[in-house]
Design a protein around this motif. Sequence first.
Motif, PDB file in Angstrom:
ATOM      1  N   SER A  30      10.419   3.271   1.397  1.00 44.03           N
ATOM      2  CA  SER A  30       9.490   3.317   2.727  1.00 44.03           C
ATOM      3  C   SER A  30      10.055   3.853   3.743  1.00 44.03           C
ATOM      4  N   SER A  37       3.901   1.260   5.540  1.00 45.59           N
ATOM      5  CA  SER A  37       3.141   1.220   4.174  1.00 45.59           C
ATOM      6  C   SER A  37       3.176  -0.154   3.588  1.00 45.59           C
ATOM      7  N   LEU A  39       4.574  -0.555   1.141  1.00 49.02           N
ATOM      8  CA  LEU A  39       6.119  -0.670   0.572  1.00 49.02           C
ATOM      9  C   LEU A  39       6.934  -1.758   1.388  1.00 49.02           C
ATOM     10  N   GLN A  40       6.626  -1.778   2.676  1.00 52.84           N
ATOM     11  CA  GLN A  40       7.330  -2.454   3.612  1.00 52.84           C
ATOM     12  C   GLN A  40       6.732  -3.882   3.717  1.00 52.84           C
ATOM     13  N   GLN A 103      12.729   4.135   9.580  1.00 49.82           N
ATOM     14  CA  GLN A 103      11.703   4.987   9.316  1.00 49.82           C
ATOM     15  C   GLN A 103      11.291   5.483  10.600  1.00 49.82           C
TER      16      GLN A 103
END
Length: 209
Positions: A30, A37, A39-40, A103
């Motif tokens: 991520s 997203s 994914l987190q 990120q």
Amino acid sequence: MKALIYKDFLAIWKYCRTYVLMCAVFLVSSVFIEEYSFLQMYPLIFMGMLVNTLIAYDERDKWDRQVLTMPITRKQYVTAKYLTGLILQSAVLVLTADAHFLQLCIHGGFTWSSFWTDLSLMVVLAAVAPSLILPFIFKNGSEKGRMAYLVVIGSILALAAGGAVILEKLNLMEGQMELPVPGLLAASAAALYPASWALSVRWYEKREF
């Protein structure tokens, strides 16, 4: 109490380490995606389900009944599960926050206000679903609880998506939300956890096997 929590982590290592590794892969991946997203979100959702998985293994092995023949109360059994969940969720919350921080820094979108908002929403996602589902599981068992968990997660994601649209329409996204609001949401979600524990203890003490 320590022995019960230690036993739960041994079970995680034996039965669930692949899933824990998947969460780690999701978080690392991520960092390299520009936008926030799933994914987190996935590790937070999964860790909330992990306690349900531990209860399911206890029921499969009849441990939930065997433990009641020991000098361990039902309240202690429930408390151990909640503490295990709290440790897991706290750890994955810290790792998710770190991944999100990296990120934002890598892709040049970091601001403290947006990070604070995202972190507060992570706390809500981590706390609400287990708080709502665990009492139901302790009352009715893990099989019914698993279906209820999926319903609750779906409802939370739907509400989150709807809320994001509303906030965007009101120009409250991208750090424009007043800072106390996310904090109040996170505090309210966190307060559900001890209330959920109290309800689970009450229902589990009345449950018949």
